[in-house]
Enzyme design. Structure first.
Site, PDB file in Angstrom:
ATOM      1  N   ASP A  40      -4.269   7.465   9.799  1.00 20.33           N
ATOM      2  CA  ASP A  40      -3.838   6.224  10.438  1.00 20.33           C
ATOM      3  C   ASP A  40      -2.438   6.328  11.029  1.00 20.33           C
ATOM      4  O   ASP A  40      -1.993   5.449  11.766  1.00 20.33           O
ATOM      5  CB  ASP A  40      -3.927   5.039   9.470  1.00 20.33           C
ATOM      6  CG  ASP A  40      -3.000   5.159   8.263  1.00 20.33           C
ATOM      7  OD1 ASP A  40      -2.089   6.013   8.268  1.00 20.33           O
ATOM      8  OD2 ASP A  40      -3.194   4.383   7.305  1.00 20.33           O
ATOM      9  N   SER A  77       0.807  -1.220   0.000  1.00 19.06           N
ATOM     10  CA  SER A  77       0.000   0.000   0.000  1.00 19.06           C
ATOM     11  C   SER A  77       0.841   1.270   0.000  1.00 19.06           C
ATOM     12  O   SER A  77       0.375   2.317  -0.443  1.00 19.06           O
ATOM     13  CB  SER A  77      -0.939   0.007   1.215  1.00 19.06           C
ATOM     14  OG  SER A  77      -0.194  -0.088   2.425  1.00 19.06           O
ATOM     15  N   HIS A 130       0.458   5.612   6.739  1.00 20.61           N
ATOM     16  CA  HIS A 130       0.554   5.860   5.302  1.00 20.61           C
ATOM     17  C   HIS A 130       0.768   7.347   5.008  1.00 20.61           C
ATOM     18  O   HIS A 130       0.119   8.200   5.621  1.00 20.61           O
ATOM     19  CB  HIS A 130      -0.718   5.391   4.587  1.00 20.61           C
ATOM     20  CG  HIS A 130      -0.900   3.914   4.619  1.00 20.61           C
ATOM     21  ND1 HIS A 130      -1.568   3.268   5.643  1.00 20.61           N
ATOM     22  CD2 HIS A 130      -0.500   2.943   3.755  1.00 20.61           C
ATOM     23  CE1 HIS A 130      -1.578   1.974   5.401  1.00 20.61           C
ATOM     24  NE2 HIS A 130      -0.934   1.745   4.261  1.00 20.61           N
TER      25      HIS A 130
END
Length: 239
Positions: free
Chosen positions: A213, A64, A216
């Site tokens: 979060d 990701s 990221h």
């Protein structure tokens, strides 16, 4: 790094953020894979056949952090790197082969299929896997073996590789870190691959550069990462 903010303080936040995500992952182990397509700009990336004959083909092969998790399609690592190369007068297509939730094992499984789907051999594959292995507390020995196999497969195809490293979060413990952290420099040396030691360097612990979060990068974080990574990429494709 901002003045007055210690490296230890940044890594404390790194460990705390990862601990929270580990707890969430424990409640739903399948979530990353189930959300891989919807959360990844790789799902809608242009086909690699769009590469101009005189352009370099670079593949960003990772999880990701490469896929552009929760970012607009043009804000992820691959498009940002492509723009940075263009700004330096380098014609290149950076193909987004990032899949959210991928472990090193999942990356190894899909590597051949991904490469076979390209119209031509890449000029460089940037490998960025292992973060999810660490997040789930998977065996560092297995992570090493998977990344070794990925780099070996690229070697056999005559494809240059660049490795972007990851570090174990402090909450993983000293024993885990001592087994996990050397994986990237060891394998880069073994395979003669260029190493960017820590993909999130300069971003972790900086809220303005991260998504909510805490792990990221947001679009500004991606731009900072690319600014730091691009000299190594330029050096590799100039060989």
């Amino acid at each position: 790094m901002k003045k007055g903010r210690s490296l230890g303080g940044r890594y404390f936040h790194y460990g705390t953020a990862l601990l929270i995500v580990q707890l969430l992952a424990g409640c739903s182990q399948a979530a990353p894979e189930q959300n891989a397509v919807t959360n990844s700009s790789a799902a809608s990336a242009p086909a690699p056949s769009a590469v101009a004959p005189d352009a370099k083909l670079i593949v960003a092969f990772g999880d990701s952090l490469f896929a552009g998790y929760n970012l607009e399609q043009d804000q992820g690592f691959a498009p940002a790197l492509e723009r940075a190369l263009s700004a330096q007068g380098i014609k290149a297509r950076v193909f987004n082969a990032g899949v959210s939730g991928d472990t090193s094992a999942a990356g190894l499984q899909r590597l051949g299929f991904m490469l076979d789907g390209l119209d031509r051999k890449p000029d460089l594959v940037i490998v960025g896997l292992g973060a999810n292995d660490m997040l789930r507390g998977l065996s560092p020995e297995a992570t090493r073996a998977n990344l070794d196999a990925i780099l070996d497969a690229l070697d056999k195809r005559g494809i240059p590789a660049m490795l972007t490293g990851m570090l174990a979060a402090p909450n993983m413990g000293a024993d885990y870190a001592s087994a996990f952290n050397p994986i990237y420099p060891d394998l880069a040396k073994k395979h003669g691959a260029r190493l960017y030691p820590f993909f999130l360097d300069g971003v972790i612990g900086e809220p303005k550069l991260l998504l909510p979060d805490g792990i990221h990068p947001n679009d500004k974080g991606v731009e900072l990462i690319v600014e730091r990574v691009v000299p190594a990429v330029v050096a590799d494709i100039a060989k």
